[in-house]
Design a protein around this motif. Structure first.
Motif, short mmCIF file in Angstrom:
data_model
loop_
_atom_site.label_atom_id
_atom_site.label_comp_id
_atom_site.label_asym_id
_atom_site.label_seq_id
_atom_site.Cartn_x
_atom_site.Cartn_y
_atom_site.Cartn_z
N ASP A 142 8.01 6.31 -17.75
CA ASP A 142 9.29 5.89 -17.18
C ASP A 142 9.21 5.81 -15.65
N ILE A 143 8.46 6.74 -15.07
CA ILE A 143 8.34 6.78 -13.62
C ILE A 143 7.45 5.63 -13.12
N LEU A 144 6.28 5.47 -13.72
CA LEU A 144 5.34 4.46 -13.25
C LEU A 144 5.78 3.03 -13.56
N LEU A 145 6.43 2.84 -14.70
CA LEU A 145 6.70 1.49 -15.16
C LEU A 145 8.16 1.09 -15.14
N LYS A 146 9.08 2.07 -15.07
CA LYS A 146 10.50 1.74 -15.12
C LYS A 146 11.27 2.21 -13.88
N GLY A 147 10.57 2.80 -12.92
CA GLY A 147 11.24 3.22 -11.69
C GLY A 147 12.13 4.43 -11.86
N GLY A 148 11.73 5.36 -12.73
CA GLY A 148 12.55 6.53 -12.99
C GLY A 148 12.80 7.41 -11.79
N LEU A 149 11.93 7.32 -10.78
CA LEU A 149 12.13 8.10 -9.55
C LEU A 149 12.21 7.19 -8.32
N GLN A 150 12.68 5.97 -8.50
CA GLN A 150 12.71 5.04 -7.38
C GLN A 150 13.65 5.49 -6.27
N ASN A 151 14.69 6.23 -6.62
CA ASN A 151 15.61 6.72 -5.59
C ASN A 151 15.01 7.85 -4.76
N ALA A 152 13.87 8.37 -5.22
CA ALA A 152 13.14 9.38 -4.45
C ALA A 152 11.96 8.77 -3.71
N GLY A 153 11.81 7.44 -3.79
CA GLY A 153 10.75 6.77 -3.06
C GLY A 153 9.58 6.33 -3.90
N MET A 154 9.63 6.58 -5.23
CA MET A 154 8.54 6.20 -6.12
C MET A 154 8.95 4.95 -6.89
N ALA A 155 8.46 3.79 -6.46
CA ALA A 155 8.85 2.53 -7.08
C ALA A 155 8.12 2.32 -8.40
N SER A 156 8.64 1.42 -9.21
CA SER A 156 7.95 1.00 -10.42
C SER A 156 6.72 0.16 -10.07
N PHE A 157 5.66 0.34 -10.85
CA PHE A 157 4.45 -0.46 -10.69
C PHE A 157 4.24 -1.40 -11.87
N ALA A 158 5.33 -1.76 -12.53
CA ALA A 158 5.23 -2.62 -13.70
C ALA A 158 4.69 -4.01 -13.37
N LYS A 159 4.77 -4.42 -12.11
CA LYS A 159 4.24 -5.73 -11.72
C LYS A 159 2.72 -5.79 -11.85
N VAL A 160 2.07 -4.63 -11.74
CA VAL A 160 0.60 -4.63 -11.70
C VAL A 160 -0.03 -3.71 -12.73
N LYS B 118 -16.34 -5.15 -5.46
CA LYS B 118 -16.87 -6.21 -6.31
C LYS B 118 -15.92 -6.60 -7.44
N ASN B 119 -14.92 -5.78 -7.69
CA ASN B 119 -13.95 -6.08 -8.75
C ASN B 119 -12.60 -6.52 -8.19
N TYR B 120 -12.59 -6.94 -6.94
CA TYR B 120 -11.32 -7.24 -6.27
C TYR B 120 -10.61 -8.45 -6.86
N LYS B 121 -9.31 -8.29 -7.04
CA LYS B 121 -8.41 -9.38 -7.36
C LYS B 121 -7.14 -9.20 -6.55
N THR B 122 -6.61 -10.28 -6.00
CA THR B 122 -5.38 -10.20 -5.23
C THR B 122 -4.25 -9.70 -6.11
N GLN B 123 -3.48 -8.74 -5.59
CA GLN B 123 -2.37 -8.15 -6.34
C GLN B 123 -1.05 -8.46 -5.65
N VAL B 124 0.00 -8.59 -6.45
CA VAL B 124 1.32 -8.86 -5.89
C VAL B 124 1.98 -7.58 -5.39
N GLN B 125 1.41 -6.42 -5.74
CA GLN B 125 1.95 -5.14 -5.29
C GLN B 125 0.78 -4.24 -4.92
#
Length: 708
Positions: free
Chosen positions: A662-680, A454-461
């Motif tokens: 840094d990990i969630l918003l800046k991609g601090g571990l993106q080289n390990a497969g954890m991308a930044s979620f700053a888009k959402v 019921k709270n759905y909104k389309t997300q870009v990520q």
């Protein structure tokens, strides 16, 4: 145009002649049973004729399903129901990616060609296990955020001296079979879209057939054909109609658009072609299955109206042109993630006294379908697992007879049904033995609940489902090997396993069926009655299907070992009940009289919960739970319990400091497969997620429920 390869985008290795990547070499060949076939041809001769006549060189495994029929049946019988008990490890090779391993090796003229997680390709000497070359396409690890179900790859294809790999980031690459060096590379997806490739390509008549993954995000599905020599796009068939205010690509899209309502094209509509492809050399058709609709919720996707072609459908095209021939929609207007991408197997079956050329599928939705592969007409269908979403299939219309309460988009209520989105049968390949007449299905029962978000909104990520769903916590899950009689549409026998998400199957003329399990073993059973004849401890779960080949008259069975995929990523608690304890990825090869040994398992570090104290308000924790379920649970597990593929965040050291942001918003571990979620996500969102994880860690620590 094919993209130019740069030294920054590829990495390949050709070892010196005596340099091996093995831990163990093969045992002496004289201890194995010697078989009579010795035929060898050059790898450059892999073509349509050779695959059609694969039984002339039974020691090879030339395409994903061994032959174009996709039956995964081998005529080899050097390993049989009399000597299977004497199987042993011939050799093994450690892999550098401890992720889900779903690939089927190819065997061509004594060489094995293997794809692993992250789309890495390796070539081995099939007899000794010597590494001949290795190619790493260097897929950006941050791309993992666009993959619903692990960074897996299901196999390579071979044609005219080249090995083809579909990479996770959307490239189709042709490699030189002898050296592993790239010949050409093309980008098959929009680089800005959340599209991935996990499928094993198929090749016929100089064309490489390939689909696309991503129907949980925001894509429009398609399948394509590429020139096998140059990589040039030959044709493309979209599975979902585009904007109806613009010209349609073909009459099939015009027809399909009449089955939709609303503005589905703005998010794409889904319908990804992420697994099954089957080429029919007699009719020159290519068959493929399509995935779920986007969003799942039918009311959001299409205002609750229409069948939504070609979602959850089996489609036949003319292989030379991509022209539409026929379709059969397995689940019209589906909203339960009932993909129709499971293996499409061709066979000639005698049904009611008449030999029929059929296409068979054990679908996610729990029904086993037999279709006329020339016309697409439904011949028969029956449920192969107990299921609660439909009473059966109307043979007059071919449509499921749905139970009315399952349409949560109409009732507005949550409903629990069987099967769930992981299916009664998923991507794990089934096999067919023409000797027994049985199809061997890696079957599972995983109840699931669905309801409107019921709270759905389309997300870009991240996922766009408009559906609140998850595994039913109060109902048991099951997994078993099932022998199914497709003519009489009934079970012949079954072998129960500890839980779901077990490996694919292989059938052979030696009256054998091979299957690995999530408990960490590979087994041989009698194909006629299911009697277990052999078991080998693989030290880690097996979800890939085995294959078999022969070199110098000796038969081998090979399988990739490594735990991963959708089930352990999403459902840590349930998936751990299947028996997996460790995640050690290897290629393992067996033969009669094999004497090689695996090394002892290294000590496992103790899992300890030592979270910081809870300081957040209940409202913040509740907000974090909703965000975690939306963006994090698909990889880190429901309830923050990992299935041992990705880190268990309850024990994360980053809970105690600002590196979390840094990990969630800046991609601090993106080289390990954890991308930044700053888009959402913003800083407050990330803080709320951390508060929820800390809460879950403290609850489980206090209750003693710290086990992974």
């Amino acid at each position: 145009m094919p993209e130019k390869q740069s030294s920054a985008s590829i990495a390949f290795q050709t070892p010196r002649k005596n340099l091996h990547s093995l831990a163990v070499l093969a045992a002496c060949a004289t201890s194995a049973l010697v078989l009579p076939w010795t035929a060898h041809v050059q790898a450059a001769e892999v073509n349509t004729a050779r695959i059609v006549h694969a039984d002339k060189t039974p020691g090879d495994w030339l395409t994903y399903g061994r032959t174009y029929s996709e039956q995964r049946f081998s005529p080899l019988k050097g390993i049989n129901d009399k000597n299977a008990k004497d199987l042993g490890l011939a050799w093994y090779a450690n892999l550098e990616t401890n992720r889900g391993q779903e690939g089927t090796p190819l065997a061509i003229d004594g060489k094995l060609f293997v794809s692993t997680a992250w789309s890495i390709v390796k070539a081995y000497d099939g007899k000794t296990g010597a590494l001949l070359w290795s190619y790493d396409p260097l897929v950006p690890r941050a791309k993992g955020v666009d993959g619903c179900c692990d960074f897996v790859n299901r196999g390579v294809a071979a044609w005219n001296g080249k090995i083809y790999i579909a990479t996770f980031d959307g490239r189709l690459i042709a490699l030189d079979e002898k050296t592993g060096k790239p010949v050409w590379s093309v980008l098959t997806v929009d680089p800005k879209a959340p599209m991935t490739l996990t499928q094993a390509p198929r090749v016929a008549n100089g064309r490489v057939f390939l689909g696309v993954s991503g129907a949980e995000y925001h894509i429009r599905g398609y399948t394509s054909a590429y020139d096998a020599e140059t990589g040039k796009l030959d044709w493309r068939f979209y599975t979902i109609p585009g904007d109806p205010s613009k010209p349609f690509e073909n009459k099939a899209m015009e027809m399909a658009a009449k089955t939709w309502d609303g503005e589905w094209w703005k998010v794409g509509g889904g319908g990804s072609v992420w697994d099954a492809i089957s080429y029919d050399p007699e009719l020159n058709y290519v068959y493929f299955g399509t995935g779920n609709g986007l969003e799942w919720n039918h009311a959001v996707r299409s205002r609750g109206e229409g069948d939504n072609l070609f979602v959850s459908s089996i489609i036949a095209l003319k292989a030379d042109t991509g022209e539409y021939v026929w379709h059969y929609q397995v689940t019209p207007g589906e909203e339960w993630d009932y993909d129709a991408v499971q293996q499409l197997m061709q066979a000639d079956l005698k049904i009611y006294g008449r030999t029929r050329k059929v296409l068979m599928q054990a679908n996610k939705n729990g029904f086993f379908y037999v279709l006329d592969r020339k016309t697409g007409k439904l011949i028969s269908a029956n449920n192969f697992i107990p299921q609660t979403w439909a009473k059966g299939i109307d043979m007059r219309t071919g449509r499921p007879i749905e139970n009315p309460e399952v349409r949560y988009d109409q009732t507005g209520k949550q409903v629990t049904i069987l099967p769930g989105p992981l299916g009664g049968h998923s991507w794990q390949a089934m096999s067919y033995s023409p000797k027994t007449g049985f199809v061997y299905i890696p079957t599972q029962e995983i109840p699931w609940f669905y309801g409107p978000d019921k709270n759905y909104k389309t997300q870009v990520q991240g996922w766009n489902l408009a559906t609140a769903s998850g595994a039913s916590p109060d109902q048991p899950v099951k997994g078993y090997l099932q022998a199914w009689d497709p003519v009489n549409q009934k079970e012949a026998w079954r072998v129960p396993h500890r839980g779901p998400w077990n490996g694919g199957t292989l059938a052979t003329a030696g009256n054998l069926v091979f299957q690995g399990t999530a408990a960490g073993d590979i087994n041989a059973y009698r194909a006629d009655n299911g009697q277990q004849l052999w078991l080998f401890d693989t030290q880690s779960a097996v979800i890939a299907p085995p294959m078999t080949y022969a070199v110098d008259g000796v038969q081998y069975v090979a399988v990739l070992v490594g735990w991963g995929g959708a089930y352990p990523l999403m459902e840590g608690v349930n998936s751990n009940a299947s028996g997996n304890l460790r995640n050690i990825s290897r290629l393992m090869v067996f033969k009669v009289g094999g004497t090689a040994k695996l090394p002892p398992l290294p000590p496992e570090s103790k899992f300890v919960l030592n979270p910081p104290p809870e300081t957040a308000s209940p409202e913040t924790v509740a907000k974090g739970e909703a965000l975690f379920d939306q963006f994090c649970a698909v990889c880190h597990g429901g309830g923050v319990v990992s299935g041992r593929v990705n880190p268990d965040l309850r024990a994360s050291r980053f809970l105690k400091d600002d590196a979390w942001f840094d990990i969630l918003l800046k991609g601090g571990l993106q080289n390990a497969g954890m991308a930044s979620f700053a888009k959402v996500l913003n800083h407050d969102d990330a803080a709320a997620i951390r508060a929820y994880v800390i809460h879950r860690a403290n609850v489980d620590k206090d209750t003693g429920n710290a086990a992974q």
